[in-house]
Each structure stands twice: as C-alpha cells, then as structure tokens.
Design a protein around this motif. Sequence first.
Motif, PDB file in Angstrom:
ATOM      1  N   ALA A 141       0.598  -1.235   0.064  1.00  0.00           N
ATOM      2  CA  ALA A 141       0.113  -0.107  -0.039  1.00  0.00           C
ATOM      3  C   ALA A 141       0.809   1.141  -0.210  1.00  0.00           C
ATOM      4  N   SER A 142       2.060   1.065   0.561  1.00  0.00           N
ATOM      5  CA  SER A 142       2.878   2.341   0.691  1.00  0.00           C
ATOM      6  C   SER A 142       3.324   2.766  -0.822  1.00  0.00           C
ATOM      7  N   VAL A 143       3.363   1.953  -1.768  1.00  0.00           N
ATOM      8  CA  VAL A 143       3.968   2.218  -3.088  1.00  0.00           C
ATOM      9  C   VAL A 143       2.708   2.428  -3.954  1.00  0.00           C
ATOM     10  N   ILE A 144       1.716   1.740  -3.869  1.00  0.00           N
ATOM     11  CA  ILE A 144       0.522   1.769  -4.935  1.00  0.00           C
ATOM     12  C   ILE A 144      -0.324   2.794  -4.512  1.00  0.00           C
ATOM     13  N   ILE A 145      -0.569   3.286  -3.146  1.00  0.00           N
ATOM     14  CA  ILE A 145      -1.517   4.418  -2.929  1.00  0.00           C
ATOM     15  C   ILE A 145      -0.835   5.502  -3.435  1.00  0.00           C
ATOM     16  N   PRO A 146       0.298   5.894  -2.939  1.00  0.00           N
ATOM     17  CA  PRO A 146       0.680   7.284  -3.404  1.00  0.00           C
ATOM     18  C   PRO A 146       0.872   7.252  -4.926  1.00  0.00           C
ATOM     19  N   TYR A 147       1.359   6.204  -5.888  1.00  0.00           N
ATOM     20  CA  TYR A 147       1.317   6.269  -7.047  1.00  0.00           C
ATOM     21  C   TYR A 147      -0.076   6.751  -7.672  1.00  0.00           C
ATOM     22  N   ASP A 148      -1.173   5.802  -7.448  1.00  0.00           N
ATOM     23  CA  ASP A 148      -2.623   6.139  -7.926  1.00  0.00           C
ATOM     24  C   ASP A 148      -2.792   7.724  -7.498  1.00  0.00           C
ATOM     25  N   VAL A 149      -2.492   8.204  -6.518  1.00  0.00           N
ATOM     26  CA  VAL A 149      -2.926   9.586  -6.062  1.00  0.00           C
ATOM     27  C   VAL A 149      -2.012  10.499  -7.001  1.00  0.00           C
ATOM     28  N   LEU A 150      -0.874   9.951  -7.263  1.00  0.00           N
ATOM     29  CA  LEU A 150      -0.035  11.138  -7.874  1.00  0.00           C
ATOM     30  C   LEU A 150      -0.544  11.133  -9.618  1.00  0.00           C
ATOM     31  N   VAL A 151      -1.086  10.158 -10.055  1.00  0.00           N
ATOM     32  CA  VAL A 151      -1.370  10.086 -11.562  1.00  0.00           C
ATOM     33  C   VAL A 151      -2.244  11.068 -12.018  1.00  0.00           C
ATOM     34  N   PRO A 152      -3.355  11.471 -11.495  1.00  0.00           N
ATOM     35  CA  PRO A 152      -4.107  12.620 -12.137  1.00  0.00           C
ATOM     36  C   PRO A 152      -3.494  13.892 -12.140  1.00  0.00           C
ATOM     37  N   PHE A 153      -2.453  14.137 -10.984  1.00  0.00           N
ATOM     38  CA  PHE A 153      -1.760  15.378 -10.936  1.00  0.00           C
ATOM     39  C   PHE A 153      -0.580  15.413 -12.000  1.00  0.00           C
ATOM     40  N   LEU A 154      -0.051  14.363 -12.434  1.00  0.00           N
ATOM     41  CA  LEU A 154       1.013  14.396 -13.273  1.00  0.00           C
ATOM     42  C   LEU A 154       0.500  14.372 -14.950  1.00  0.00           C
ATOM     43  N   ILE A 155      -0.653  13.753 -14.881  1.00  0.00           N
ATOM     44  CA  ILE A 155      -1.302  13.943 -16.247  1.00  0.00           C
ATOM     45  C   ILE A 155      -1.990  15.191 -16.598  1.00  0.00           C
ATOM     46  N   TYR A 156      -2.395  15.536 -15.581  1.00  0.00           N
ATOM     47  CA  TYR A 156      -2.974  16.994 -15.807  1.00  0.00           C
ATOM     48  C   TYR A 156      -2.126  18.217 -16.275  1.00  0.00           C
ATOM     49  N   LEU A 157      -0.864  17.946 -15.795  1.00  0.00           N
ATOM     50  CA  LEU A 157       0.293  19.007 -15.659  1.00  0.00           C
ATOM     51  C   LEU A 157       0.696  18.693 -17.018  1.00  0.00           C
ATOM     52  N   ALA A 158       0.777  17.458 -17.583  1.00  0.00           N
ATOM     53  CA  ALA A 158       1.658  17.044 -18.666  1.00  0.00           C
ATOM     54  C   ALA A 158       0.459  17.580 -19.923  1.00  0.00           C
ATOM     55  N   ALA A 159      -0.739  17.412 -19.698  1.00  0.00           N
ATOM     56  CA  ALA A 159      -1.659  17.995 -20.955  1.00  0.00           C
ATOM     57  C   ALA A 159      -1.872  19.639 -20.759  1.00  0.00           C
ATOM     58  N   GLU A 160      -1.627  19.984 -19.785  1.00  0.00           N
ATOM     59  CA  GLU A 160      -1.854  21.507 -19.599  1.00  0.00           C
ATOM     60  C   GLU A 160      -0.237  22.158 -20.250  1.00  0.00           C
ATOM     61  N   HIS A 161       0.558  21.284 -20.119  1.00  0.00           N
ATOM     62  CA  HIS A 161       1.960  21.865 -20.589  1.00  0.00           C
ATOM     63  C   HIS A 161       2.192  22.085 -22.028  1.00  0.00           C
ATOM     64  N   VAL A 162       1.399  21.144 -22.672  1.00  0.00           N
ATOM     65  CA  VAL A 162       1.246  21.045 -24.270  1.00  0.00           C
ATOM     66  C   VAL A 162       0.090  21.721 -24.802  1.00  0.00           C
ATOM     67  N   GLY A 163      -0.610  22.487 -23.867  1.00  0.00           N
ATOM     68  CA  GLY A 163      -1.644  23.424 -24.365  1.00  0.00           C
ATOM     69  C   GLY A 163      -2.781  22.598 -24.863  1.00  0.00           C
ATOM     70  N   LEU A 164      -3.212  21.263 -24.077  1.00  0.00           N
ATOM     71  CA  LEU A 164      -4.408  20.645 -24.280  1.00  0.00           C
ATOM     72  C   LEU A 164      -5.230  20.830 -23.101  1.00  0.00           C
ATOM     73  N   SER A 165      -6.430  20.351 -23.120  1.00  0.00           N
ATOM     74  CA  SER A 165      -7.414  19.911 -21.869  1.00  0.00           C
ATOM     75  C   SER A 165      -6.684  19.217 -20.875  1.00  0.00           C
ATOM     76  N   GLY A 166      -6.469  19.528 -19.729  1.00  0.00           N
ATOM     77  CA  GLY A 166      -5.958  18.872 -18.674  1.00  0.00           C
ATOM     78  C   GLY A 166      -7.169  18.084 -17.844  1.00  0.00           C
ATOM     79  N   ILE A 167      -8.325  18.689 -18.087  1.00  0.00           N
ATOM     80  CA  ILE A 167      -9.474  18.075 -17.328  1.00  0.00           C
ATOM     81  C   ILE A 167      -9.900  16.898 -18.514  1.00  0.00           C
ATOM     82  N   LEU A 168     -10.047  16.970 -19.649  1.00  0.00           N
ATOM     83  CA  LEU A 168     -10.259  15.809 -20.357  1.00  0.00           C
ATOM     84  C   LEU A 168      -9.321  14.633 -20.283  1.00  0.00           C
TER      85      LEU A 168
END
Length: 691
Positions: free
Chosen positions: A216-243
């Motif tokens: 749990a100490s590995v998977i839970i932080p990983y799962d929680v970080l995923v949406p933040f990283l994907i949102y930042l990546a999409a916004e960084h290239v000028g696409l919709s982070g929400i979608l």
Amino acid sequence: MEVFYAVLLLVLATIVANTVYPYFPAIPQAFYQIFAGAILSLVPLYHHFVLEPEVFMLLIIAPLMFYDGRNANAQELRRNVGSVMSMAVILAILTVILMGYLSHAILTTLPLALAFALAAIVTPTDAVAVSSITTNMAVPERVMGMLERESLFNDASGLVAFSLALTAFTTGKFSVGGGIKHFLVVFFGGLLIGIVLGVLAVWARVFLVRSGKDSASVIIPYDVLVPFLIYLAAEHVGLSGILAVVAAGLMYSLSTTQLRLSSTQLQLVTRSTWHFLTSILNGFVFVLLGVSLPTVWVNIQQDTSKTLPSLIFLAVVLYLVMLGLRYLWIRFDWALIRSKAHERRTNALVGALSGVHGTITLAMAFSLPLTLNGHAFPFRNSLIFVAAVVIILSLLVPTIILPLVLPSKKTAVDPAEALQQRKALVAYASERLVQENPDVPSATQAVIEVLNSQATADRPDKHKVRELLNQATEIEVQTVQDLADQGVIPAGYANRYVRMLVLKTQMSSNNPFVNLTLWFRFVGHRLTHMVGRRRHHDQRIAQQRQRLAQTPHTAEQARLQEQRIQQEQQLPTKRPKRDPQADAKRRENFLTIEADIYNNVANFLNDVSSVDNQTEVNAVRNYYNARHRRFVSKETTDMESELFIQAFQYEYTYIRQQRSANLLSPALADELYQQISTDQMLYMQENAGTD
C-alpha cells in the motif's frame, strides 16, 4: 505557515459540515458546507482569502475528474456516445453561445468576451451535487445515467469555451474559424493524451504489482499522483488537462480486470483512500464558496458601477433560460436517451432540474485571473457572484421541486429490518460460541465483543450501561465474599481486592453511593467475621487464665505462663519483610479472584444479553475484557482466531435456517451474506498482517 492553517481550517469545516448532515438529511449536504464556509469567513485569516486559480484546478478538480472517469462504466459510455456528444458538446456549446449574448444584453457594461466567459462558467453540471440532492428519491435510470455521462465531458466543453473567451478578452482578437479549430484541438487532443498516458499509468501499476512491489505504501501514493502528473502534462502542451484526466480515469475503468490482480487488502485500501479523498475535496469546494462569498459581497458593494439587484437578476435569468433549454432538449429527445413517449415529459423535467451546477462552475469562477496588465481583473467579483447565485439556485430549486415530482426511493431491503436481523445473527453466533467453548471464556468473550461491535454503530444507553455495571459489580463483591468465606483466599487479600474494585468502579459509575453501599456491605461482612474471631480469642484467653488460677504452680511457673498469655494477646506492631514466596502467593490469590469474577460476570452478561440490549451489554463486556486481558496468556489469545472462524460459520448457519423457514427475503439474505463475507475478509487480512 498561514497557508497551512488556512487549508487545515477549511478541511475541518468540511468535516464538521459532513458530520452535521446525517442529523438533518432533508437539507442537501452542499448547503451545510456553504454555511460552514460562511462561518469560517469570520476568522480574520479569511477576510481577504484568495485561492490561486491554477492551484485550485490542479489540486481539487484534477483528482475529482480522474475519480469520476475511473468509476464510470466505459462500456455504457461506448453504447451512449451519441447522447454524450449531444449533451456534453452540442448542448454545452449552444448554451454558451445563447447565454453569452443574453448576459451581454442584460448587463450592457459587461464586455461580450466576458459574457461568453460567464456563460462557459455556468454551463457545466455536477453529477455529485445531483446525487446529494436525490439521495432518497427514485431518479429514472435513463436520466441519472445521462447526467453522469454528461458531467464527465461537458466540464471540458465549458473549460475550453472559457479559455477561448478569456483569450479573446485579454488579446482582443478572435475568429470563428480559429476558435473552432482551437476547440477541436484542445478537446480531442486532451482525450488523446489522456488515453495514452492512462494506458501507460495502468501498465506501470500492473508492472509494480507483478514485480512484487504491491504494498500500500507504493501503490496508494502512485495512484494519487497519477491525475496530477497527467493534468500537468496535458496543460504543458496546451491541451485540456481536465479531459486528459477523465480519459485516463476511463483507461483505469477499462482495465479493471488487470487492476484486480492485486491483494484484496490493497484493493480495499485503494477504494477507501479515494472515497475519503474525493469526499473531502467535493466538500472543500462548497466550503470555499461559503468562505469567498462575504469577500465578494463586500467588493461588489464597494464598486458603485455594479448594483447587486442587476447581478442577481442576471443570475436568475441565466438559470431559468438554461432550465428551459435543457427541458426542451430532453423533451424532444435530442438528448438521445430513448425515453418512452409517456415518460418524456417527466424525464425532461427531472433532467432539466437535475442540471445542478457545482464543483467545475465554482472552479472556473475562481480561476478568473486576479490581475490584467498590472490592474485588478475587471468584473471578476461580479462573475464569481453571479456564478455563486446560479449554483445556489440550481441546488435550491430541485431540492424543493424534485420531491414533489419523484417518488421516494424504494430499497430492496428495509434498513431497520436488516439491522435487526444483523443483531439477531450475532446473538445466535454468540450463544453458540458460549455453548461450544465453555473452557475458554476469555477468548470467547473477546470474539463476541468484536462481533457485537460490527453489528451496529448505535451509541449505548448510559443509564442501561450504568445499571449493568452496578449489577456486575455486585457479582464481583459477592464472588470475593464467597471465596473468603470458603477459605480459598485469605480475608486480607479479599479486603484489598474490594478496595481496588471500589476505586475502579468510581471511574465507571457516576453514582458514588453505589460504591459506598458496596463497600459498607463488604466491610460489614468482614467485621462480623472479625468480631466473632476476636470474641472467640478473648474467651480462650479467659479460659487459660481461669485454669492458671485453679492449678497450683510455683511462682516461676506462674510468671512464665502469664508472660505467654500476654504475648498471645498482643498484636504484631511491625510489618514483616517482603517474602518472594508470599508475593507469589498473593498474586496467585488475585489471579484466582480475577478468574472467578470474570467467569461469573461473563455468565451474567451472556444470560442478560438480547437483541435489544446488545449495545449496552457489549459496552460492559468491553470494560471487563480490557481489564482481564492483562491476565490472558498468549495461547488463549491465539484461540480467538479459531473462534472467529466458528462465529462466521454460525452466522452463515443462521441465515440458511432463516431462509429455509422463509423468514428472510432473498435480498435481505444476500445483503447479510455480503456483510459477513466482508467482515470475514477484513478479519483474515488483519490477522495475516499481524502474523
């Protein structure tokens, strides 16, 4: 440090609002959260509170949208692509255009670009807010499915339109062709990058699990970080982070089979973590609304160019027009939910009223820039205020009207009956455990205590608990008296034990007269024995003196005899030194007392326990188990594992017997089976973790 305190108080206000809500569920939970925020705004720390828009979108909206996508039924979405496009894209764009021109016409001082920004803000709907309003109502399945699918994607439509409107206002340039092209690129580009990154995230998670890094100490932080990283990546290239985060969540939903290839414990922890996180974040948004409204109100009052009545009028008109537009769209089945002819009118009304605005609307309102060219962003407070009024109206109106339109939700299982049967099967399992395991009372009582605590979360009646404690204390005193009278333990040890007992019961009983009565009863009992023994001793000394006087002795013999009698009369004045053997004997006596008392009290609790007083009996059982646990051997504790397995089997047996006698409905039996299975699974996981 102030930011930390500000966030901490916001979370606490959310928790308080969520705690109060179950006591008065007729009022939607969001209103409690808004009210809690309004009270919090009185704290000086929030007098001019402003949350950075980028931080708000990243930390709150991204994980919420990812969770919504993760819990969406991907197969259902595939079958209803037409409905999704109709509601989340076509209706959303049409609403933005119509509301934009309408806002500019009503509030002529509002620039057209900002009017479109306002329209984009109030367009998205919130299925979570709808659920909080319709908790006890039977919403048509087709309508609820439509609302959930719509809320996944119309947020992105609103956000893209909002971004275009802000760009047009800040640069002064806008072309229809360029706007459509930008919309398509941002919209479908966000979906594409979300799908790609979501697949990679799922693959990485599966790899971690298969390579043994599935703690749990590995998977839970990983799962929680995923949406933040994907949102930042999409916004960084000028696409919709929400979608992007919605699409990534859908990839998780499609990969349910692969993601289940992990321990049950990890799946339970993951589900609980996300449920807690999203519950807090959803409430956090409405608390922020309550905190921000007073500041916005003050700023609007200070701005003489904008009057409150005109802003309120604009908000009411926007809400009513959106309500009418949604009604017509669903009424003529342009929403493509394939309603039956006789259901269309009702579905249209419910679908229109259920277009509740919440998290995304408030998020976009807060994401308006704070400054423009070094000056305060124009109309920012006005737009936030209008959005807030629309949110409140969209929550208030359906709260009043929907109960008049929709029937109450009929559950397959009556909650009261389910609770009663749950208590009954625990009582059955407890009785069987006592009957089948008379040699291990301490382990049996410990298991029964856990079973009863799982059966209900009701608070025990203090008066009934006090009565049971008083009766149990009387049993303790009587047990000690019997042991002393039978000569099993010395009177001194018994006296010391009762003194200790009275001191302990003072902490558990609010009536000191009960303790005094018990104390005087025991002291009186002991004094009776002591007076009898002293009288017998004095009679024996008198008889010795009489024989001494009647029998002829020499002077020396008489002196020695008198000296012996006097020594026998005297009591020792010094305490003897501690003797290890005496200490061991003393501990043995106390263990004897404790064992007899525990067994007698346990038998008493077993006899008086019933379905109606389980909670109170379990409170007293908990007290005695905690006290007795200090004397329980490790072997006795290990016995609890076997007893738990027995208890679960007895519970299953109870359900089968009730079903055979047709005393349980199939639905209720299934629910009870599921509860027992969950309890058994959790126990096995906890037991495995402690081995």
